[in-house]
Design a protein around this motif. Structure first.
Motif, PDB file in Angstrom:
ATOM      1  N   PHE A  12      -2.576  -8.889   2.234  1.00  0.00           N
ATOM      2  CA  PHE A  12      -3.567  -7.814   2.147  1.00  0.00           C
ATOM      3  C   PHE A  12      -3.834  -7.191   3.519  1.00  0.00           C
ATOM      4  N   LEU A  13      -3.854  -8.026   4.545  1.00  0.00           N
ATOM      5  CA  LEU A  13      -4.138  -7.517   5.890  1.00  0.00           C
ATOM      6  C   LEU A  13      -3.041  -6.576   6.360  1.00  0.00           C
ATOM      7  N   LEU A  14      -1.782  -6.920   6.054  1.00  0.00           N
ATOM      8  CA  LEU A  14      -0.670  -6.036   6.410  1.00  0.00           C
ATOM      9  C   LEU A  14      -0.811  -4.695   5.697  1.00  0.00           C
ATOM     10  N   GLY A  15      -1.133  -4.735   4.415  1.00  0.00           N
ATOM     11  CA  GLY A  15      -1.326  -3.490   3.667  1.00  0.00           C
ATOM     12  C   GLY A  15      -2.499  -2.688   4.197  1.00  0.00           C
ATOM     13  N   PHE A  16      -3.583  -3.368   4.540  1.00  0.00           N
ATOM     14  CA  PHE A  16      -4.764  -2.709   5.092  1.00  0.00           C
ATOM     15  C   PHE A  16      -4.426  -2.010   6.400  1.00  0.00           C
ATOM     16  N   TRP A  17      -3.695  -2.694   7.265  1.00  0.00           N
ATOM     17  CA  TRP A  17      -3.316  -2.118   8.555  1.00  0.00           C
ATOM     18  C   TRP A  17      -2.401  -0.910   8.359  1.00  0.00           C
ATOM     19  N   ASN A  18      -1.427  -1.026   7.481  1.00  0.00           N
ATOM     20  CA  ASN A  18      -0.510   0.096   7.259  1.00  0.00           C
ATOM     21  C   ASN A  18      -1.226   1.294   6.646  1.00  0.00           C
ATOM     22  N   THR A  19      -2.204   1.038   5.793  1.00  0.00           N
ATOM     23  CA  THR A  19      -2.996   2.131   5.226  1.00  0.00           C
ATOM     24  C   THR A  19      -3.800   2.829   6.309  1.00  0.00           C
ATOM     25  N   ILE A  20      -4.421   2.044   7.189  1.00  0.00           N
ATOM     26  CA  ILE A  20      -5.179   2.626   8.302  1.00  0.00           C
ATOM     27  C   ILE A  20      -4.261   3.437   9.210  1.00  0.00           C
ATOM     28  N   LEU A  21      -3.114   2.861   9.554  1.00  0.00           N
ATOM     29  CA  LEU A  21      -2.181   3.537  10.457  1.00  0.00           C
ATOM     30  C   LEU A  21      -1.671   4.834   9.854  1.00  0.00           C
ATOM     31  N   CYS A  22      -1.272   4.788   8.593  1.00  0.00           N
ATOM     32  CA  CYS A  22      -0.792   5.994   7.908  1.00  0.00           C
ATOM     33  C   CYS A  22      -1.887   7.048   7.852  1.00  0.00           C
ATOM     34  N   SER A  23      -3.116   6.625   7.544  1.00  0.00           N
ATOM     35  CA  SER A  23      -4.225   7.565   7.429  1.00  0.00           C
ATOM     36  C   SER A  23      -4.540   8.225   8.762  1.00  0.00           C
ATOM     37  N   LEU A  24      -4.541   7.440   9.840  1.00  0.00           N
ATOM     38  CA  LEU A  24      -4.852   7.993  11.158  1.00  0.00           C
ATOM     39  C   LEU A  24      -3.782   8.984  11.613  1.00  0.00           C
ATOM     40  N   ILE A  25      -2.519   8.610  11.428  1.00  0.00           N
ATOM     41  CA  ILE A  25      -1.427   9.501  11.830  1.00  0.00           C
ATOM     42  C   ILE A  25      -1.470  10.784  11.005  1.00  0.00           C
TER      43      ILE A  25
END
Length: 213
Positions: A12-25
């Motif tokens: 879940f943490l990996l998915g959470f981080w990738n969602t944050i990263l994608c959203s910010l970019i």
């Protein structure tokens, strides 16, 4: 549900981080691209207004999944360009969101009184200087609430990565659900993670709106 979260925390943490990263970019690039096309929609030149209008109408009326699949499947098939699911999803989300942001910013620009531009030009500013220093700051203050809504939608739309193996929250939730057969708890946890991202942003935008920033 807590035991499910504890046993699959890293997933879940990996998915959470990738969602944050994608959203910010995507937020960064969609805001820049959208603001650029919003300005072009209001310039005196008819050609550039038409170009901006075509861009906005195309990407506002094509599903996000189609835009993403163009970068994930079509371009690698007909060009040497090879993109990962994360890259294709982020690019597709940036372009798709920029069309909606362009319309939001355009409405803000057109809400600023025409006398502001005339006054800036009469003081020796060029059109672009007046737009940068006079019009846009006022326009962005006007469109803070609708921009906030667009940003929240962007975060939720980042789930498009799940369709192209982008390792976002939804994708990781699918993995946990399929491995544990706990479908409902898995997706409830995914929803809670999304709430952890969107609720603070929504409340912050409401704070800015009340503050009149």
């Amino acid at each position: 549900m807590l035991s499910l979260l504890g046993a699959n925390w890293s997933t879940f943490l990996l998915g959470f981080w990738n969602t944050i990263l994608c959203s910010l970019i995507s937020l960064f690039f969609s805001l820049i691209i959208g603001s650029g096309f919003a300005i072009l929609e209001t310039v005196p030149n008819k050609f550039w207004r038409a170009v901006a209008k075509v861009y906005v109408e195309i990407f506002r009326n094509i599903p996000l999944l189609v835009v993403t699949m163009v970068f994930y499947l079509v371009l690698p098939t007909y060009t040497p360009l090879k993109l990962t699911g994360f890259q294709a999803g982020t690019i597709g989300l940036s372009i798709y969101s920029s069309a909606f942001i362009a319309e939001t910013v355009r409405s803000g620009i057109q809400s600023v009184g025409t006398g502001q531009m005339e006054g800036a030009r009469s003081n020796g500013m060029t059109y672009w200087q007046a737009m940068r220093y006079v019009i846009l700051p006022q326009a962005f203050r006007i469109v803070i609430p609708p921009l906030g809504n667009q940003f929240v939608n962007l975060i939720k739309n980042s789930s498009i990565l799940a369709f192209v193996a982008g390792f976002d929250l939804m994708y990781q939730g699918d993995i946990v659900a399929s491995n544990t057969f706990q479908t409902i708890p898995s997706y409830v946890l995914v929803g809670l993670f999304y709430l952890a991202l969107t609720l603070p942003l929504s409340y912050y935008m409401q704070y800015l709106e009340k503050k009149g920033v």
